[in-house]
Scaffold this motif. Structure first.
Motif, PDB file in Angstrom:
ATOM      1  N   ALA A  63       0.602 -39.346  81.358  1.00  0.00           N
ATOM      2  CA  ALA A  63       2.167 -39.756  80.775  1.00  0.00           C
ATOM      3  C   ALA A  63       3.271 -38.852  81.477  1.00  0.00           C
ATOM      4  O   ALA A  63       4.388 -39.716  81.634  1.00  0.00           O
ATOM      5  CB  ALA A  63       2.077 -39.864  79.253  1.00  0.00           C
ATOM      6  N   GLY A  64       3.056 -37.756  81.765  1.00  0.00           N
ATOM      7  CA  GLY A  64       4.153 -36.865  82.141  1.00  0.00           C
ATOM      8  C   GLY A  64       4.412 -37.371  83.330  1.00  0.00           C
ATOM      9  O   GLY A  64       5.664 -37.136  83.804  1.00  0.00           O
ATOM     10  N   LEU A  65       3.470 -37.465  84.202  1.00  0.00           N
ATOM     11  CA  LEU A  65       3.766 -38.167  85.554  1.00  0.00           C
ATOM     12  C   LEU A  65       4.661 -39.347  85.602  1.00  0.00           C
ATOM     13  O   LEU A  65       5.601 -39.667  86.470  1.00  0.00           O
ATOM     14  CB  LEU A  65       2.497 -38.222  86.637  1.00  0.00           C
ATOM     15  N   ILE A  66       4.312 -40.279  84.778  1.00  0.00           N
ATOM     16  CA  ILE A  66       4.998 -41.662  84.566  1.00  0.00           C
ATOM     17  C   ILE A  66       6.468 -41.193  84.230  1.00  0.00           C
ATOM     18  O   ILE A  66       7.395 -41.911  84.585  1.00  0.00           O
ATOM     19  CB  ILE A  66       4.154 -42.452  83.521  1.00  0.00           C
ATOM     20  N   GLU A  67       6.666 -40.432  83.437  1.00  0.00           N
ATOM     21  CA  GLU A  67       8.139 -39.820  82.974  1.00  0.00           C
ATOM     22  C   GLU A  67       8.763 -39.457  84.097  1.00  0.00           C
ATOM     23  O   GLU A  67       9.988 -39.966  84.572  1.00  0.00           O
ATOM     24  CB  GLU A  67       8.036 -38.855  81.829  1.00  0.00           C
ATOM     25  N   GLU A  68       8.161 -38.865  85.126  1.00  0.00           N
ATOM     26  CA  GLU A  68       8.812 -38.529  86.314  1.00  0.00           C
ATOM     27  C   GLU A  68       9.122 -39.774  87.316  1.00  0.00           C
ATOM     28  O   GLU A  68      10.396 -39.907  87.876  1.00  0.00           O
ATOM     29  CB  GLU A  68       8.116 -37.574  87.141  1.00  0.00           C
ATOM     30  N   LEU A  69       8.276 -40.545  87.455  1.00  0.00           N
ATOM     31  CA  LEU A  69       8.455 -41.981  88.201  1.00  0.00           C
ATOM     32  C   LEU A  69       9.410 -42.652  87.572  1.00  0.00           C
ATOM     33  O   LEU A  69      10.314 -43.285  88.415  1.00  0.00           O
ATOM     34  CB  LEU A  69       6.976 -42.747  88.081  1.00  0.00           C
ATOM     35  N   LYS A  70       9.724 -42.723  86.049  1.00  0.00           N
ATOM     36  CA  LYS A  70      10.894 -43.263  85.653  1.00  0.00           C
ATOM     37  C   LYS A  70      12.288 -43.313  86.195  1.00  0.00           C
ATOM     38  O   LYS A  70      13.228 -43.804  86.091  1.00  0.00           O
ATOM     39  CB  LYS A  70      10.967 -43.318  84.137  1.00  0.00           C
ATOM     40  N   CYS A  71      12.372 -41.740  86.781  1.00  0.00           N
ATOM     41  CA  CYS A  71      13.807 -41.229  87.362  1.00  0.00           C
ATOM     42  C   CYS A  71      13.894 -41.683  88.632  1.00  0.00           C
ATOM     43  O   CYS A  71      15.062 -41.718  89.227  1.00  0.00           O
ATOM     44  CB  CYS A  71      13.621 -39.820  87.425  1.00  0.00           C
ATOM     45  N   LEU A  72      12.868 -42.477  89.246  1.00  0.00           N
ATOM     46  CA  LEU A  72      12.952 -42.829  90.896  1.00  0.00           C
ATOM     47  C   LEU A  72      13.849 -44.238  90.738  1.00  0.00           C
ATOM     48  O   LEU A  72      13.160 -45.316  90.460  1.00  0.00           O
ATOM     49  CB  LEU A  72      11.534 -43.057  91.498  1.00  0.00           C
ATOM     50  N   GLN A  73      15.033 -44.162  91.194  1.00  0.00           N
ATOM     51  CA  GLN A  73      15.835 -45.528  90.918  1.00  0.00           C
ATOM     52  C   GLN A  73      15.707 -46.559  92.028  1.00  0.00           C
ATOM     53  O   GLN A  73      15.918 -47.886  91.991  1.00  0.00           O
ATOM     54  CB  GLN A  73      17.411 -45.363  90.782  1.00  0.00           C
ATOM     55  N   HIS A  74      15.110 -45.884  93.255  1.00  0.00           N
ATOM     56  CA  HIS A  74      14.508 -46.772  94.373  1.00  0.00           C
ATOM     57  C   HIS A  74      13.454 -47.262  94.512  1.00  0.00           C
ATOM     58  O   HIS A  74      12.950 -48.048  95.616  1.00  0.00           O
ATOM     59  CB  HIS A  74      15.071 -45.822  95.727  1.00  0.00           C
TER      60      HIS A  74
END
Length: 901
Positions: free
Chosen positions: A660-671
């Motif tokens: 889940a922590g990795l998914i939180e970071e992926l959510k930051c990638l707007q492109h």
């Protein structure tokens, strides 16, 4: 007395003759004026007769008849006569004035006599010419050129295609046939055989025309070639406009039943502009053409498009034997075996087989054949005749590509080994990150451009389809591309390719300098310890080696490297910190490596657009905030990775939270617009589903290890409109995957195909799952695999189908309409796939293993469809029950005990 008498008689004759002469001369002069009038009248009559004949000839020629030679001779004589008489008449008035008044004596007797004589003679000649100018006909039909038999060499392997084309030519509704294929594959030879077959038995056709249409053809050039064949070509005709010539050609051919062969078309020929009547059911005419481009077949409106394929192994060997000769093949015990290896390097291309076969015809020692094999493998352009006879022909296809972008994309294929099957999408991603595709900023949109380029290369016969998602390049085309990329390109654009050469170490650093693209894939390189200087290097393939160590300085002098492929190096455990020197890097492929963690210094690679971590089972640590630092990342793949949590510490909420922590970071990638992700807990899935962007860009989703979940509500996946592959595994407590009423109310208002993109579904080790009825909402499903689900009783439950239909309000009669593969294994309770027999119009493969209660396959068949391959045990096959024996007969059974699957 006798002599006196003789002299007297002689004198009388002489006087008589002289008197007649004087009278005749006097007559010429006395009748000069009268003859002048007669001559003028006769001239007027001759002019009129000439004009009448000319008009008659012109009318005949407008009907494309050919004037008779005798008519042309008469008209020429008439023109000459008219000119001469006109000149003669000019002199008569002056001469008549010289005659004495009321007498026939001229003041200049000699000139008057001569003129009078000429006038009298012209009167006689004109009377004779006018009599000869009466014709029953002035023109006749154009002579048709004989059918030309084309010289051809003996050919191998074209017999079946020849029969196919000949059969099509007998069909009334097929007027235009296009033969397309690779340069040197034998299209012209095939066309020549068809032409010769027509010439030997014209079967009711009036004329057979063969034309070679050059790459720089014009309408005018084609018209002149046709005119020569149908007897139109003369100086007068050549002066006409293109439209005029087209009308004439049409007038001739429209009255005939013709066969037209056009060899080597590179672009559409406008038949109307040329004047060729379109072949139709009414006129019965035919057009057969050859081209290297499938698109030309479409533009020429061919009713049948036939690809001329390369030869199979047996046919290749037969042709090669013919060119080498039995004497050479039998000159040493080893040569025949070596010769088969040489022939195999030609990839079935007849031109290469012929060229190489002739070159080897006198090679009678094994070493020469071994040398030939090595040369053909490493640098085929150095083999005798290849550059001059083979590549020089094939390069026309390369040069004719419409853009430098397409040419660069074609050369990129030469980085791969011979016969390598290449994934289209991965290739396009390389092109995009390398900068070859510049129409779009988005990888997803760039895929459209890339697929279009691949399709154009396929249509140009420079690539071959190798399944729906894969292509390959013919060996000889690859050799040509290597010749161009390594020898003919500018120094700063050249390639260095050594693939599959069993290299134990990287090439000397001196060979790297100046190289634009380098491929060392499929070798046995263990260590990369040097520091090569590569200022121009854009792409580097080091995949499928045995890499263990990459030195800190290896990447130091590669400032422009954009694409780096290190995949399938299973012994590579770590990346050097020096990878941070690759400041231009946009694509990094680490899939299938043994990487255990990602270095934090990757943060300096701010141009990252694509990161592939698929199948990195040893990867346990991704530093915090590393993934989120790749602010312009567009493609991220991590299915099959071992990572659970970004700080690498398996503690705290990891077992509940998964990644889940990795998914939180992926959510930051707007492109981010393309995502393949493995989710390892219900909590992580909930985190994932809070992001509309992540759902929208997910293409591949793996749900693994959900011990606490009994029900998976498919509603939660419905917003993944780009989801192509779903894998659900190791969810031991999951009893149901279902569509809820909420889904029907909310989703079906928008679309009746919420899983429109879903093509492949793989469900395994879900020990309580009983059915997957929800897949009725996946209309484009092409592959379904269900393994190791011991409670699975039905694939589609009729009861649940009815319930769902009532909830959603829309029936789904076309279940499995696009399914191609169905794999069922270790399903001991499975009794039914679905209740109704379905046509399965696209199904090609079924495999069934350890599904002992499955006694029926719900198959109904269209009699025209191809056979379905069914794999399973013989005992299971014998116990299958069939309601329709037609269905059984349309199946090809493969005994799984033979190890064929």
């Amino acid at each position: 007395m006798g002599n006196l008498c003789s002299i007297s008689i002689s004198m009388e004759d002489t006087v008589s003759r002289c008197w007649d002469c004087i009278v005749r001369q006097a007559s010429y002069m006395c009748k000069l004026e009268e003859n002048h009038k007669a001559l003028s009248l006769s001239l007027e009559e001759l002019r009129a007769q000439r004009d009448d004949v000319n008009r008659t000839v012109d009318c005949a020629e407008l009907q494309l008849l050919k004037r008779l030679s005798q008519v042309q001779v008469w008209l020429s004589r008439a023109e000459t006569m008219i000119t001469e008489v006109e000149e003669l008449i000019k002199d008569i008035p002056q001469e008549t004035q010289k005659l004495c008044h009321a007498c026939c004596f001229s003041k200049n007797f000699k000139s008057s006599y001569k003129l009078g004589q000429q006038v009298a003679r012209k009167l006689e000649e004109m009377d004779d010419l006018k009599k000869k100018g009466v014709f029953d006909k002035v023109a006749e039909n154009q002579p048709v050129a004989p059918m030309d038999v084309r010289p051809i060499e003996s050919t191998v392997g074209l017999e079946s295609t020849l029969l196919e084309v000949w059969s099509l030519l007998q069909e009334k509704d097929v007027g235009i046939i296009g033969l397309y294929g690779l340069g040197g594959v034998g299209k012209t030879s095939l066309l020549a055989q068809i032409n010769n077959k027509f010439c030997s038995m014209p079967v009711g056709y009036d004329i057979v025309i063969w034309l070679v249409v050059s790459k720089d053809h014009t309408v005018s050039k084609i018209q002149e070639k046709i005119a020569e064949k149908i007897g139109l070509s003369n100086d007068m005709w050549k002066m006409k406009s293109c439209d005029g010539k087209a009308r004439d050609i049409f007038t001739v051919l429209n009255k005939k039943k013709f066969v037209l062969f056009l060899d080597d078309l590179w672009e559409r020929v406008d038949l109307i502009k040329v004047g060729i009547p379109l072949p139709s059911l009414e006129n019965g005419s035919k057009l057969v053409f050859t081209t290297r481009h499938l698109e030309v077949c479409g533009k020429m409106e061919a009713q049948k498009k036939i690809k001329v394929e390369c030869l199979g192994a047996d046919e290749s060997w037969k042709l090669f034997q013919d060119k080498v000769g039995e004497e050479t093949l039998d000159s040493h015990p080893d040569i025949r075996k070596l010769a088969k290896m040489v022939a195999a390097e030609c990839g079935g291309l007849p031109l290469a087989l012929i060229t190489i076969g002739r070159a080897m015809a006198c090679k009678k020692i094994p070493e020469a054949w071994k040398y030939a094999i090595e040369v053909l493998k490493q640098s085929a352009h150095r083999f005798a005749g290849m550059e001059e006879e083979v590549f020089s022909l094939l390069i026309f296809s390369y040069d004719s590509l419409p853009s430098d972008t397409m040419r660069s994309c074609l050369l990129y294929f030469s980085l791969y080994p011979e016969d390598h099957v290449i994934n289209k999408r991965n290739l396009i991603e390389y092109w995009f990150c390398e900068g070859l595709l510049d129409e779009f900023d988005s990888m997803r949109k760039a895929l459209l451009q890339g697929y279009n380029i691949i399709d154009s290369l396929l249509n140009a016969c420079l690539l071959e389809q190798a399944g729906e998602d894969y292509v390959r390049m013919h060996d000889v085309i690859r050799d040509m591309c290597l010749w161009i990329a390594c020898e003919r390109e500018a120094v700063e654009k050249r390639f260095f390719v050594q693939v599959g050469h069993q290299l134990g170490e990287a090439p000397d650093v001196g060979k790297w300098e100046g190289v634009r693209r380098m491929s060392l894939m499929r070798n046995q390189i263990v260590n990369l310890r040097s520091t090569p200087t590569c200022p121009n290097l854009r792409t580097l393939f080091l995949n499928k080696n045995t890499l263990k160590v990459i030195s800190e300085g290896f990447f130091k002098l590669m400032p422009n490297l954009r694409v780096l492929n290190l995949s399938d190096n299973t012994d590579l455990r770590e990346l050097p910190e020096g990878i941070s020197e690759l400041v231009s890097l946009e694509y990094l492929n680490l899939s299938g490596t043994g990487i255990e963690e990602l270095p934090v210094k990757l943060k300096s690679l701010t141009k990252f657009k694509c990161l592939d971590l698929s199948s990195t089972e040893n990867l346990k640590r991704i530093p915090q905030q590393l993934i989120s630092s790749f602010s312009i990342l567009q493609v991220y793949r991590m299915v099959g990775s071992g990572v659970y949590y970004q700080d690498g510490m398996i503690e705290g909420n990891v077992l509940n939270g998964g990644n889940a922590g990795l998914i939180e970071e992926l959510k930051c990638l707007q492109h981010l617009n393309m995502l393949s992700i493995e989710i390892k807990s219900a909590f992580a899935l909930e985190t994932f589903l809070t992001s509309r962007n992540l759902q929208g860009c997910a293409e591949e989703l793996v749900l693994r290890n959900f011990p606490e979940s009994k029900v998976l509500d498919v509603l939660s996946l419905a917003n993944m409109e780009r989801l192509e592959f779903l894998h659900v595994a190791n969810c031991d407590n999951m009893e149901e995957m279902k569509i809820t009423r909420d889904f029907g109310e909310m989703r079906m208002a928008q679309t009746n195909t919420p899983f429109n993109s879903l093509g492949r579904v793989f469900i395994e080790r879900c020990r309580r799952l009983r059915d997957v009825t929800w897949l009725t909402f996946a209309p484009n499903l092409t592959m379904l695999s269900v393994h190791c689900c011991p409670k699975m009783e039905e694939i589609m439950s009729e009861r649940k189908l009815n319930e769902t239909e009532n909830v959603v309000g829309i029936p789904y009669p076309n279940r499995f309409a696009k399914l191609k593969e169905l794999h069922l294994r270790h399903l001991p309770q499975l009794k039914s796939i679905c209740s109704d027999a379905l046509p399965f119009p696209c199904l090609t493969d079924i495999s069934v293993f350890k599904c002992s209660k499955l006694k029926k396959l719900p198959l109904s068949f269209d009699p025209e469809r191809n056979k379905i391959s069914i794999q399973g045990t013989l005992s299971w096959w014998k116990e299958l029950e069939w309601e329709d024996e037609t269905a059984r007969n349309k199946c090809l059974f493969v005994d799984s005990s033979l190890g064929l699957w």
